[in-house]
Design a protein around this motif. Structure first.
Motif, PDB file in Angstrom:
ATOM      1  N   CYS A 143       0.825  -1.202   0.000  1.00  0.00           N
ATOM      2  CA  CYS A 143       0.000   0.000   0.000  1.00  0.00           C
ATOM      3  C   CYS A 143       0.863   1.257   0.000  1.00  0.00           C
ATOM      4  O   CYS A 143       0.533   2.236  -0.667  1.00  0.00           O
ATOM      5  CB  CYS A 143      -0.930  -0.012   1.210  1.00  0.00           C
ATOM      6  SG  CYS A 143      -2.436   0.938   0.967  1.00  0.00           S
ATOM      7  N   CYS A 144       1.972   1.258   0.735  1.00  0.00           N
ATOM      8  CA  CYS A 144       2.871   2.413   0.724  1.00  0.00           C
ATOM      9  C   CYS A 144       3.474   2.625  -0.658  1.00  0.00           C
ATOM     10  O   CYS A 144       3.646   3.761  -1.106  1.00  0.00           O
ATOM     11  CB  CYS A 144       3.985   2.219   1.754  1.00  0.00           C
ATOM     12  SG  CYS A 144       3.443   2.403   3.471  1.00  0.00           S
ATOM     13  N   ALA A 145       3.783   1.519  -1.346  1.00  0.00           N
ATOM     14  CA  ALA A 145       4.350   1.621  -2.690  1.00  0.00           C
ATOM     15  C   ALA A 145       3.354   2.238  -3.666  1.00  0.00           C
ATOM     16  O   ALA A 145       3.740   2.822  -4.679  1.00  0.00           O
ATOM     17  CB  ALA A 145       4.791   0.244  -3.186  1.00  0.00           C
ATOM     18  N   GLN A 146       2.071   2.109  -3.378  1.00  0.00           N
ATOM     19  CA  GLN A 146       1.031   2.676  -4.239  1.00  0.00           C
ATOM     20  C   GLN A 146       0.639   4.094  -3.823  1.00  0.00           C
ATOM     21  O   GLN A 146      -0.330   4.647  -4.338  1.00  0.00           O
ATOM     22  CB  GLN A 146      -0.192   1.766  -4.233  1.00  0.00           C
ATOM     23  CG  GLN A 146       0.082   0.393  -4.829  1.00  0.00           C
ATOM     24  CD  GLN A 146      -1.172  -0.479  -4.865  1.00  0.00           C
ATOM     25  OE1 GLN A 146      -2.226  -0.043  -5.311  1.00  0.00           O
ATOM     26  NE2 GLN A 146      -1.049  -1.691  -4.376  1.00  0.00           N
ATOM     27  N   GLY A 147       1.386   4.690  -2.894  1.00  0.00           N
ATOM     28  CA  GLY A 147       1.182   6.097  -2.580  1.00  0.00           C
ATOM     29  C   GLY A 147       0.483   6.400  -1.276  1.00  0.00           C
ATOM     30  O   GLY A 147       0.374   7.571  -0.898  1.00  0.00           O
ATOM     31  N   ALA A 148      -0.012   5.396  -0.568  1.00  0.00           N
ATOM     32  CA  ALA A 148      -0.673   5.654   0.709  1.00  0.00           C
ATOM     33  C   ALA A 148       0.373   6.012   1.769  1.00  0.00           C
ATOM     34  O   ALA A 148       1.518   5.563   1.699  1.00  0.00           O
ATOM     35  CB  ALA A 148      -1.483   4.446   1.148  1.00  0.00           C
ATOM     36  N   CYS A 149      -0.021   6.816   2.730  1.00  0.00           N
ATOM     37  CA  CYS A 149       0.884   7.195   3.813  1.00  0.00           C
ATOM     38  C   CYS A 149       0.430   6.485   5.087  1.00  0.00           C
ATOM     39  O   CYS A 149      -0.383   7.003   5.850  1.00  0.00           O
ATOM     40  CB  CYS A 149       0.890   8.709   4.014  1.00  0.00           C
ATOM     41  SG  CYS A 149       2.084   9.268   5.245  1.00  0.00           S
ATOM     42  N   LEU A 150       0.950   5.269   5.287  1.00  0.00           N
ATOM     43  CA  LEU A 150       0.610   4.460   6.448  1.00  0.00           C
ATOM     44  C   LEU A 150       1.772   4.474   7.427  1.00  0.00           C
ATOM     45  O   LEU A 150       2.931   4.336   7.023  1.00  0.00           O
ATOM     46  CB  LEU A 150       0.301   3.027   6.026  1.00  0.00           C
ATOM     47  CG  LEU A 150      -0.744   2.862   4.919  1.00  0.00           C
ATOM     48  CD1 LEU A 150      -0.935   1.400   4.592  1.00  0.00           C
ATOM     49  CD2 LEU A 150      -2.057   3.492   5.319  1.00  0.00           C
ATOM     50  N   VAL A 151       1.465   4.657   8.699  1.00  0.00           N
ATOM     51  CA  VAL A 151       2.514   4.683   9.719  1.00  0.00           C
ATOM     52  C   VAL A 151       2.120   3.751  10.860  1.00  0.00           C
ATOM     53  O   VAL A 151       0.961   3.359  11.001  1.00  0.00           O
ATOM     54  CB  VAL A 151       2.743   6.108  10.263  1.00  0.00           C
ATOM     55  CG1 VAL A 151       3.211   7.041   9.166  1.00  0.00           C
ATOM     56  CG2 VAL A 151       1.482   6.640  10.938  1.00  0.00           C
ATOM     57  N   LEU A 152       3.101   3.420  11.676  1.00  0.00           N
ATOM     58  CA  LEU A 152       2.898   2.511  12.800  1.00  0.00           C
ATOM     59  C   LEU A 152       3.205   3.222  14.105  1.00  0.00           C
ATOM     60  O   LEU A 152       4.082   4.088  14.172  1.00  0.00           O
ATOM     61  CB  LEU A 152       3.813   1.290  12.672  1.00  0.00           C
ATOM     62  CG  LEU A 152       3.500   0.308  11.536  1.00  0.00           C
ATOM     63  CD1 LEU A 152       4.747  -0.487  11.192  1.00  0.00           C
ATOM     64  CD2 LEU A 152       2.356  -0.612  11.924  1.00  0.00           C
TER      65      LEU A 152
END
Length: 423
Positions: A64-73
């Motif tokens: 998902c990050c590779a597709q442009g989403a900004c996901l964090v933990l």
């Protein structure tokens, strides 16, 4: 409670006053700002957990990050900050660089220690938990870095939500978010001040009537379309009057020592009007918008919420960031009458035109501080960070909008953060 695995902005809102999945809202109540593909369409199969949350794998996170989403933990808790990227006061690039990483160290700073309200705000974007943690060596797959922080994901048990940031069920909040809020907040009494200064990312409905509700909302460009023509007309009229007529100050006191106002004084008077507005801006924001209404007064609490409290509760509601022209017109006309009763018409109207232009700059600056993405290091970048601190942490300071000038002499400037050297 937080956003479900699908990540739809309209489906769930968490945080203080947040929503709950399964509650249907009308079109007027649904947020319309965030336009992003659902995580399901990005290839996110998720495993449901017993408490209703969902879990994801590290591979899904990288995809998902590779597709442009900004996901964090935060530990094993996973958040989708894609809707908030452009609004982040530290800049879009800061969040993009942290996509796929654990942000616990970043939350504590330096360069900035995030407030309780900021951490509560983060919980609104909660998706679920990371169910597997992979070694750091595998974290560069597909060009996306998954950098473990000082607190490693591999050894951290399932992260729990900070109890200070506990999401509020829509049925258990102090107000009913499915109904107009204006007529409810007055009953909060002594709880109002704390409640209104815990911001949420959701739209606010004030009135029952659709017509009145629509009049309470204003697009940013409406301010320019309505007031800039007035500024131009008054400026032309005043300059012509100063050029063709003999305008003098203080003639009501003395004719011998009265001061002649020439046409080339026009820009000086205009700028003086802008400067005068900057003081009014500070004073109105500090003493009217941030008055503390008596907890026993239903009507003063309601008035405060209508004037400014609703903006602090929902600081990124784009339709409520500038003042509606009909309401502003009443105040502006009253100021026009007052100034013309004190000074000669040409002088007073020039001063008024400069003040009105200052008001337009104020509204446009305020909108930009919430929705703009200024370049790091610029004046607007610092001003945006300053104003966001006012919303999230220092509500009793930082009253300047277009500048911090008046915060200095009145000692209401937001203090700079300092961090001690590590041992």
């Amino acid at each position: 409670m937080g956003r479900q695995g699908r990540g739809r902005a309209a489906s769930v809102y968490a945080g203080d006053g947040g929503g709950r999945a399964g509650v249907r809202r009308s079109a007027a109540q649904r947020p319309h700002r965030h336009h992003r593909p659902s995580l399901r369409r990005l290839g996110w199969p998720a495993m449901a957990l017993p408490d209703g949350a969902r879990s994801y794998s590290s591979a899904e996170l990288r995809q998902c990050c590779a597709q442009g989403a900004c996901l964090v933990l935060r530990g094993r808790r996973l958040y989708d900050l894609s809707p908030f990227v452009r609004l982040h006061p530290g800049g879009e690039q800061v969040l993009r660089q942290r996509a796929g990483t654990d942000i616990r160290d970043a939350l504590d700073g330096p360069p900035h220690r995030h407030s309780d309200n900021a951490r509560r705000w983060l919980e609104q974007y909660y998706l679920g938990d990371l169910r597997d943690a992979e070694p750091a060596a595998a974290a560069t797959q597909n060009g996306v870095r998954i950098r473990p922080s000082a607190s490693s994901l591999v050894t951290t048990p399932k992260e729990k939500m900070d109890p200070r940031c506990q999401s509020v069920d829509i049925d258990k909040d102090l107000v009913d978010w499915r109904k107009p809020l204006l007529w409810q907040v007055g009953y909060l009494g002594e709880k109002y001040d704390e409640w209104v200064h815990q911001p949420v990312d959701r739209p606010i409905r004030l009135f029952h009537s659709d017509i009145i509700e629509s009049l309470s909302k204003t697009a940013w460009y409406t301010v320019i379309a309505v007031w800039i023509p007035v500024v131009i007309y008054l400026s032309c009229y005043c300059y012509t009057s100063l050029a063709n007529n003999e305008v003098r100050l203080f003639t009501s006191i003395t004719t011998k020592y009265s001061i002649r106002i020439y046409k080339y004084y026009f820009p000086v008077i205009f700028v003086a009007g802008m400067f005068t507005w900057s003081f009014l801006e500070y004073s109105i924001h500090r003493f009217l918008f941030h008055m503390t209404p008596p907890s026993s007064s239903y009507y003063l609490i309601t008035l405060h919420f209508m004037l400014h409290g609703q903006h602090h509760k929902s600081p990124f509601d784009a339709s409520r960031l500038v003042f509606p022209p009909p309401a502003a017109g009443l105040i502006i006309y009253a100021l026009y009458v007052f100034i013309n009763s004190v000074f000669p018409e040409a002088f007073a109207t020039t001063l008024f035109a400069g003040g009105l232009f200052g008001y337009v700059l104020y509204d446009m600056t305020h909108y930009y501080l919430h929705y703009g993405s200024p370049e790091k290091g610029t004046y607007m970048y610092k001003l945006k960070a300053y104003h966001v601190k006012h919303h999230f942490e220092h509500q009793k300071a930082g009253f300047g909008i277009t500048s911090t000038f008046w915060d200095h002499p009145f000692q209401t400037r937001i203090p700079e953060e300092t961090f001690g050297k590590e041992d």
